[in-house]
Design an enzyme around this catalytic site. Structure first.
Site, mmCIF file in Angstrom:
data_model
loop_
_atom_site.group_PDB
_atom_site.id
_atom_site.type_symbol
_atom_site.label_atom_id
_atom_site.label_comp_id
_atom_site.label_asym_id
_atom_site.label_seq_id
_atom_site.Cartn_x
_atom_site.Cartn_y
_atom_site.Cartn_z
ATOM 1 N N PRO A 30 0.819 -1.219 0.000
ATOM 2 C CA PRO A 30 0.000 0.000 0.000
ATOM 3 C C PRO A 30 0.852 1.268 0.000
ATOM 4 O O PRO A 30 2.028 1.250 0.369
ATOM 5 C CB PRO A 30 -0.788 -0.113 1.301
ATOM 6 C CG PRO A 30 0.104 -0.914 2.201
ATOM 7 C CD PRO A 30 0.821 -1.892 1.310
ATOM 8 N N ASP B 198 9.351 -1.215 -17.262
ATOM 9 C CA ASP B 198 7.921 -1.188 -16.964
ATOM 10 C C ASP B 198 7.346 0.216 -17.182
ATOM 11 O O ASP B 198 6.574 0.721 -16.364
ATOM 12 C CB ASP B 198 7.654 -1.658 -15.526
ATOM 13 C CG ASP B 198 6.214 -2.115 -15.322
ATOM 14 O OD1 ASP B 198 5.551 -2.413 -16.332
ATOM 15 O OD2 ASP B 198 5.762 -2.165 -14.171
#
Length: 820
Positions: free
Chosen positions: A514, A626
């Site tokens: 998170p 990425d």
């Protein structure tokens, strides 16, 4: 009899002239005109020179042989005088002179349906033709200039839509049709005027620092006029004005590309040129090439070019013959170490391609440039007016330098210490950097000590990326003079800043764990990425990101502010990005209108510069692996920053390619050689950038793209439209009408180039940046892109993550090969 003659005279007068307005049911044609109330301006049909074509135009009514200041139907000349009237929809229209039915030109204003028979057209004393509904202005010629500016007419650039008001030259002195030169505000830098010859830069003004800049001139009668640059929340504009409204003043872009400011002198009955550009050899764009300065006070019979201190001509023999070689090179190459500083140059026309960093102190401005290895110069303004830019920087080569410029500024160019001038400033800056480095060194010792203690506590326990002791040896913080060390934050301060990791502070969650919004010291907002304890992965990615981002400093890379390693917690602290990630705007139909063409342009340019930096100019050569929309974050002014280096790979500077058995990344962004065989190089990031570029231009998500039940890629769809000459249909409908069409089509071309099947057919990021920034560049031909048709393939080792329809919220996601 006398009464009849008077009536006949009045009738003829009414045929040949008109009042200053046109109402429904009225029209003008042939020799009829509208005359402004003071008699200064006239509007009517004319045929220039020996031409047999007719145009509707506005001209000075009392000055003979004055070129027209505005022309309506420039692109559609008439073979005979037309008719100007108000159409049934309330717009001003020019009808052909033969049938009086064919609409040649229209004001195209939005007129309420209930008021279509209530509009009027008025020629103002300023020379502005207005279409009005009562007191409301529905359309005006001042918003659509041709080749001439009158006082109060603006050359403008909308910050909201990107739409521009430009001047376009006549094709010739006797031909009002659009010529090859245009003049407007630079949509990239936005703080300078540019004249384009076709699509190539021909002339460029000085860079304007201030929110409002005025240059004043005195006229012969004792009054003055001014040239002004200004901006507000909605637009940037250039205009001029006069102290006395009776003074006749106009600015004209000539058919040969000169921009003249002309003043009418009543005594001599002539137009006097008060100012003009380009006139001097140095006025022409990039005359002396990269790092070459043109001396405006130099001998006009010579080239007026010279290399700056610390630079030399590239070909000494050619220069010895008197011919300027066209560019300069450094005497000593930059190595991005403490042996570098800045030379001060005064009265310089600031180079092209400025990057605005905003308001900060002079020392901060210099430090920001020095810590970015690809920053080659900076300039600073002491003006303190609200909204004023104080710090500008430049990356890469410096282009279009002029010495002894009338609007010149002080600028500081990065050089080797042996070539430095202005040593007082350099030494002061170096002292600050030395103190910072010393403090960071102490933090490094503390950081390594804490890692060592953690290693003892976890001795014998490995992680996904190997043992912690192995990770420590790989981080190499403090191992060299050029390393950047990170501040350590206590877990207590992190817990307090996130309200004990409360849900209310949570920004999002990725494969890593998170992310929370936090507020640290001095009310600084940050993004806090917390390694999930439940994750069987992440330690290797954590150390990878720590190692990489600590060494990267670039305006288009997200900044790592610190870390926390305490009580089994592994936490990274980043700068906070208020607008979160690009995909949140790009793929949400309710928000993508926020991305006007100017904003999309800046995002594409910024991402390209960031990727170029990690490939070529950073201390480590890095392949991101990425790159995608969710890993591009947007700051408060929608400037992009590349995030998430957890999957990145370090190359040696002479290494070009590598193989892996652990393929990671995101479907749709991976190049075929990587997805199929685990083979990767810089061209993997180029491929990903190409997909991202096409997504930004089209507003369409690549991974969710389908057409006629076929899983065709976005690049394949763009390629098919391109082949059919329908490239414009690739452009997002929300910006299609307001974008620069040539620029958008060029970007589509570059995007398809980047996603070619063979790596050798894709450009490098250096070439990509060059193609994006140079309008006159001829682009290589393109072939069918990779993955444009369905195919079956096998993968190396692992499965891949798919793009979901959710949005990433900060610098916090990592795409992993395992399913989430």
């Amino acid at each position: 009899m006398g009464w009849l003659l008077l009536c006949a005279f009045m009738f003829l007068l009414s045929v040949c002239t008109s009042l200053d307005n046109l109402v429904p049911g009225e029209s003008i044609s042939t020799d009829q005109t509208l005359i402004s109330s003071s008699g200064t301006f006239a509007l009517g049909f004319f045929s220039p020179g020996n031409s047999k074509k007719f145009f509707l135009g506005i001209w000075y009514n009392t000055i003979p042989k004055t070129p027209k200041v505005w022309v309506a139907n420039r692109e559609f000349p008439l073979d005979s005088p037309g008719v100007l009237t108000l159409s049934k929809d309330g717009n001003l229209v020019v009808l052909d002179g033969m049938t009086k039915k064919l609409v040649i030109w229209s004001s195209n204003a939005s007129v309420p349906a209930s008021a279509m028979n209530a509009t009027t057209a008025v020629l103002m004393d300023s020379g502005n033709l207005q279409l009005k509904l009562g007191e409301d202005i529905l359309w005006q010629s001042f918003d659509h200039p041709s080749d001439t500016l009158l006082p109060s007419v603006k050359l403008s650039l909308s910050k909201i839509t990107g739409q521009q008001a430009r001047l376009t030259s006549w094709a010739a002195l006797d031909d009002p049709q659009p010529g090859m030169f245009s003049l407007g505000i630079d949509p990239k830098v936005q703080r300078q005027l540019i004249t384009w010859k076709a699509n190539a830069t021909y002339w460029r003004s000085a860079v304007y620092f201030d929110k409002e800049s005025k240059t004043f001139f005195r006229n012969q009668s004792g009054g003055f006029f001014y040239v002004a640059y200004s901006f507000d929340a909605n637009e940037i504009y250039f205009t001029f004005g006069v102290s006395d409204s009776s003074v006749k003043l106009r600015a004209v872009l000539s058919p040969t590309g000169q921009f003249h400011l002309l003043l009418w002198t009543e005594r001599s009955k002539t137009w006097f040129e008060a100012w003009g550009e380009p006139i001097n050899k140095c006025d022409y764009y990039a005359r002396c090439g990269p790092y070459g300065a043109c001396d405006k006070n130099g001998d006009p019979l010579s080239s007026q070019c010279k290399c700056l201190k610390g630079f030399r001509t590239e070909f000494q023999k050619q220069w010895a013959t008197g011919e300027w070689p066209g560019s300069c090179v450094r005497e000593k190459a930059l190595t991005c170490d403490k042996g570098e500083g800045f030379s001060k140059f005064e009265k310089m026309k600031l180079p092209d391609h400025a990057i605005i960093l905003g308001s900060m102190s002079m020392s901060e401005c210099g430090y920001e440039c020095l810590r970015n290895c690809s920053c080659t110069a900076y300039a600073y303004s002491n003006v303190t007016e609200g909204g004023t830019v104080k710090c500008l920087t430049w990356l890469g080569d410096l282009t279009d330098l002029v010495e002894n410029h009338g609007l010149g500024q002080n600028m500081y160019i990065r050089v080797h210490r042996s070539d430095q001038g202005g040593k007082g400033h350099v030494h002061k800056l170096s002292l600050v950097i030395t103190l910072v480095s010393a403090t960071a060194g102490l933090l490094t010792i503390l950081f390594v000590y804490l890692l060592w203690k953690k290693t003892l506590r976890n001795e014998g326990r490995g992680s996904a990326g190997g043992s912690m002791s192995e990770a420590i040896s790989n981080v190499s913080l403090g191992g060299g003079k050029n390393d950047n060390e990170l501040p350590l934050f206590s877990l207590r301060s992190i817990v307090a800043s996130t309200n004990n990791f409360s849900e209310a502070n949570k920004l999002g969650e990725g494969g890593f764990g998170p992310v929370y919004k936090g507020i640290l010291t001095e009310n600084e907002e940050v993004a806090i990425k917390r390694l999930s304890r439940k994750s069987g992965q992440g330690h290797q990615e954590f150390m990878n990101e720590l190692k990489l981002i600590a060494k990267l400093q670039h305006t288009n890379l997200v900044r790592l502010l610190g870390c926390c390693i305490e009580e089994e917690e592994m936490i990274l602290i980043y700068e906070f990005m208020p607008n979160r990630s690009l995909d949140k705007f790009l793929f949400d139909s309710s928000k993508n209108t926020t991305l006007d063409w100017g904003t999309r342009f800046r995002i594409i340019e910024g991402v390209a510069q960031g990727v170029l930096y990690i490939h070529k100019y950073s201390r480590l050569k890095i392949i991101h692996r990425d790159l995608k929309a969710s890993n591009v974050l947007l700051d408060g002014t929608m400037n992009p920053k590349i995030s998430d280096f957890g999957m990145a790979k370090i190359f040696s500077m002479d290494q070009t390619e590598a193989n892996t058995n652990r393929v990671v990344g995101t479907y749709g962004y991976m190049s075929p050689e990587y997805a199929l065989y685990g083979h990767f190089s810089e061209k993997l990031d180029v491929f990903s950038f190409g997909v991202l570029l096409l997504e930004i231009v089209s507003g369409k998500r690549n991974s969710a793209f389908h057409r006629l039940e076929q899983p065709l890629s976005l690049a394949g769809w763009a390629w098919e439209l391109w082949k059919e000459g329908r490239g414009i249909e690739v452009i997002d409908e929300s910006v299609r009408e307001t974008c620069c069409l040539d620029e958008a089509l060029k970007y589509i071309h570059v995007g398809i180039l980047c996603v070619q099947e063979a790596p050798a057919n894709r450009p490098t990021m250096s070439s990509v940046v060059f193609m994006l920034n140079n309008e006159a560049t001829s682009l290589p031909p393109i072939k069918e892109p990779a993955f444009s048709t369905p195919r079956k393939s096998s993968h190396v080792g692992s499965s891949f993550s798919q793009n979901s329809t959710s949005f990433s919220n900060n610098a916090v996601t990592i795409s992993m090969p395992e399913a989430r």
